[in-house]
Write a protein that holds these residues in place. Sequence first.
Motif, PDB file in Angstrom:
ATOM      1  N   PRO A 100       0.802  -1.227   0.000  1.00 10.07           N
ATOM      2  CA  PRO A 100       0.000   0.000   0.000  1.00 10.07           C
ATOM      3  C   PRO A 100       0.835   1.277   0.000  1.00 10.07           C
ATOM      4  N   TYR A 101       2.151   1.166   0.171  1.00  8.11           N
ATOM      5  CA  TYR A 101       2.998   2.350   0.218  1.00  8.11           C
ATOM      6  C   TYR A 101       3.056   3.002  -1.160  1.00  8.11           C
ATOM      7  N   ARG A 102       2.947   4.319  -1.173  1.00  6.68           N
ATOM      8  CA  ARG A 102       2.821   5.058  -2.424  1.00  6.68           C
ATOM      9  C   ARG A 102       3.958   4.781  -3.397  1.00  6.68           C
ATOM     10  N   ARG A 103       5.198   4.706  -2.921  1.00 12.75           N
ATOM     11  CA  ARG A 103       6.335   4.530  -3.831  1.00 12.75           C
ATOM     12  C   ARG A 103       6.279   3.192  -4.560  1.00 12.75           C
ATOM     13  N   ALA A 104       5.713   2.167  -3.904  1.00 13.02           N
ATOM     14  CA  ALA A 104       5.578   0.859  -4.550  1.00 13.02           C
ATOM     15  C   ALA A 104       4.483   0.898  -5.612  1.00 13.02           C
ATOM     16  N   VAL A 105       3.352   1.506  -5.275  1.00 12.70           N
ATOM     17  CA  VAL A 105       2.251   1.633  -6.239  1.00 12.70           C
ATOM     18  C   VAL A 105       2.696   2.462  -7.435  1.00 12.70           C
ATOM     19  N   ASP A 106       3.338   3.613  -7.168  1.00 13.73           N
ATOM     20  CA  ASP A 106       3.745   4.517  -8.245  1.00 13.73           C
ATOM     21  C   ASP A 106       4.717   3.865  -9.226  1.00 13.73           C
ATOM     22  N   THR A 107       5.526   2.923  -8.746  1.00 21.48           N
ATOM     23  CA  THR A 107       6.528   2.294  -9.614  1.00 21.48           C
ATOM     24  C   THR A 107       5.891   1.385 -10.660  1.00 21.48           C
ATOM     25  N   ILE A 108       4.720   0.810 -10.364  1.00 25.02           N
ATOM     26  CA  ILE A 108       4.064  -0.068 -11.348  1.00 25.02           C
ATOM     27  C   ILE A 108       2.802   0.556 -11.941  1.00 25.02           C
ATOM     28  N   GLN A 109       2.493   1.807 -11.551  1.00 27.39           N
ATOM     29  CA  GLN A 109       1.243   2.425 -12.010  1.00 27.39           C
ATOM     30  C   GLN A 109       1.188   2.573 -13.530  1.00 27.39           C
ATOM     31  N   GLU A 110       2.261   3.075 -14.140  1.00 27.57           N
ATOM     32  CA  GLU A 110       2.269   3.256 -15.596  1.00 27.57           C
ATOM     33  C   GLU A 110       2.117   1.927 -16.321  1.00 27.57           C
ATOM     34  N   LEU A 111       2.778   0.896 -15.807  1.00 28.70           N
ATOM     35  CA  LEU A 111       2.659  -0.442 -16.397  1.00 28.70           C
ATOM     36  C   LEU A 111       1.218  -0.938 -16.319  1.00 28.70           C
ATOM     37  N   ALA A 112       0.583  -0.767 -15.170  1.00 29.86           N
ATOM     38  CA  ALA A 112      -0.813  -1.187 -15.002  1.00 29.86           C
ATOM     39  C   ALA A 112      -1.736  -0.369 -15.900  1.00 29.86           C
ATOM     40  N   ASP A 113      -1.466   0.927 -16.015  1.00 31.81           N
ATOM     41  CA  ASP A 113      -2.293   1.784 -16.867  1.00 31.81           C
ATOM     42  C   ASP A 113      -2.244   1.325 -18.320  1.00 31.81           C
ATOM     43  N   GLN A 114      -1.055   0.895 -18.760  1.00 32.46           N
ATOM     44  CA  GLN A 114      -0.919   0.409 -20.138  1.00 32.46           C
ATOM     45  C   GLN A 114      -1.795  -0.821 -20.380  1.00 32.46           C
ATOM     46  N   SER A 115      -1.985  -1.610 -19.332  1.00 26.20           N
ATOM     47  CA  SER A 115      -2.803  -2.820 -19.429  1.00 26.20           C
ATOM     48  C   SER A 115      -4.270  -2.539 -19.109  1.00 26.20           C
ATOM     49  N   ARG A 116      -4.558  -1.285 -18.770  1.00 22.09           N
ATOM     50  CA  ARG A 116      -5.901  -0.886 -18.342  1.00 22.09           C
ATOM     51  C   ARG A 116      -6.378  -1.766 -17.184  1.00 22.09           C
ATOM     52  N   ALA A 117      -5.465  -1.979 -16.265  1.00 25.15           N
ATOM     53  CA  ALA A 117      -5.745  -2.834 -15.117  1.00 25.15           C
ATOM     54  C   ALA A 117      -5.618  -2.049 -13.821  1.00 25.15           C
ATOM     55  N   ALA A 118      -6.388  -2.437 -12.836  1.00 26.62           N
ATOM     56  CA  ALA A 118      -6.322  -1.818 -11.514  1.00 26.62           C
ATOM     57  C   ALA A 118      -5.232  -2.491 -10.694  1.00 26.62           C
ATOM     58  N   ILE A 119      -4.657  -1.738  -9.767  1.00 29.81           N
ATOM     59  CA  ILE A 119      -3.678  -2.302  -8.838  1.00 29.81           C
ATOM     60  C   ILE A 119      -4.392  -2.609  -7.525  1.00 29.81           C
ATOM     61  N   VAL A 120      -4.304  -3.853  -7.093  1.00 30.69           N
ATOM     62  CA  VAL A 120      -4.888  -4.257  -5.815  1.00 30.69           C
ATOM     63  C   VAL A 120      -3.828  -4.075  -4.737  1.00 30.69           C
ATOM     64  N   THR A 121      -4.084  -3.243  -3.751  1.00 23.56           N
ATOM     65  CA  THR A 121      -3.108  -3.069  -2.669  1.00 23.56           C
ATOM     66  C   THR A 121      -3.408  -4.056  -1.552  1.00 23.56           C
ATOM     67  N   GLU A 122      -2.360  -4.630  -1.018  1.00 21.28           N
ATOM     68  CA  GLU A 122      -2.454  -5.618   0.064  1.00 21.28           C
ATOM     69  C   GLU A 122      -1.637  -5.115   1.251  1.00 21.28           C
ATOM     70  N   GLU A 123      -2.282  -4.891   2.366  1.00 20.82           N
ATOM     71  CA  GLU A 123      -1.603  -4.367   3.546  1.00 20.82           C
ATOM     72  C   GLU A 123      -0.430  -5.249   3.966  1.00 20.82           C
ATOM     73  N   ASP A 124      -0.578  -6.552   3.848  1.00 22.14           N
ATOM     74  CA  ASP A 124       0.474  -7.455   4.315  1.00 22.14           C
ATOM     75  C   ASP A 124       1.656  -7.564   3.358  1.00 22.14           C
ATOM     76  N   LEU A 125       1.628  -6.815   2.259  1.00 26.75           N
ATOM     77  CA  LEU A 125       2.799  -6.718   1.389  1.00 26.75           C
ATOM     78  C   LEU A 125       3.638  -5.486   1.721  1.00 26.75           C
ATOM     79  N   ARG A 126       3.258  -4.764   2.786  1.00 28.40           N
ATOM     80  CA  ARG A 126       4.009  -3.570   3.184  1.00 28.40           C
ATOM     81  C   ARG A 126       5.446  -3.953   3.574  1.00 28.40           C
ATOM     82  N   GLU A 127       6.312  -2.936   3.611  1.00 26.89           N
ATOM     83  CA  GLU A 127       7.700  -3.165   3.988  1.00 26.89           C
ATOM     84  C   GLU A 127       7.790  -3.613   5.448  1.00 26.89           C
ATOM     85  N   ARG A 128       8.850  -4.374   5.771  1.00 31.31           N
ATOM     86  CA  ARG A 128       9.085  -4.774   7.155  1.00 31.31           C
ATOM     87  C   ARG A 128       9.348  -3.524   8.006  1.00 31.31           C
ATOM     88  N   GLN A 129       8.703  -3.467   9.147  1.00 29.39           N
ATOM     89  CA  GLN A 129       8.951  -2.381  10.103  1.00 29.39           C
ATOM     90  C   GLN A 129      10.242  -2.707  10.835  1.00 29.39           C
TER      91      GLN A 129
END
Length: 197
Positions: free
Chosen positions: A56-85
């Motif tokens: 869900p962290y913005r920098r992770a979403v932003d890095t694949i956003q253009e790729l997803a947009d090209q596929s006209r696909a939504a990005i599903v965010t998963e809280e448990d994929l967040r970085e290790r604290q």
Amino acid sequence: MSIEVRTTLYFVRHAESAYVEGQERERGLTDQGRLDAAAVAELLSQEKIQWYYSSPYRRAVDTIQELADQSRAAIVTEEDLRERQLSDERVKHADFLEAKRLLYLEPSYAYPGGESGEQAGSRAAAVIERILDTHAGQKVAIGTHGDVMTLIFQHYDTSYGYEFWKCTTMPDIYKLEFNMEHELVQVTRLWQGGEST
């Protein structure tokens, strides 16, 4: 002879993001990071990726956003994929690399307010297992972080650890192929030192 069906996961470690204290979730990409995110999209555009997941962290979403947009696909965010604290934000580590190395040496150890490798790896791997079940035989991109990505890889192959984490770049791309039993069959690095391989 039957052809083995594989599920392909593309782990995309986020591009460059300037550290801002207290903004772990919200900080986006630098100018260089945005350029690299465009390069990620170009590199993976021919892979015919069908599904997109991310931390869900913005920098992770932003890095694949253009790729997803090209596929006209939504990005599903998963809280448990967040970085290790690593630890409570008030805890300062004089030697960041040494602090990380100790966590990999002792998977059950956690700094005050932080997560152990076992804790972070377990919650992230549970999401990956669900993705492998849900999208069997398909191609999935995952926006991720260096530490949690390493812990996910370690779940499937114990040779991954501190030295691997230390050598990853921002961004970085790893193509992982799994068989239908969720066994890791092949790992291919698609991005290296700022250049695709």
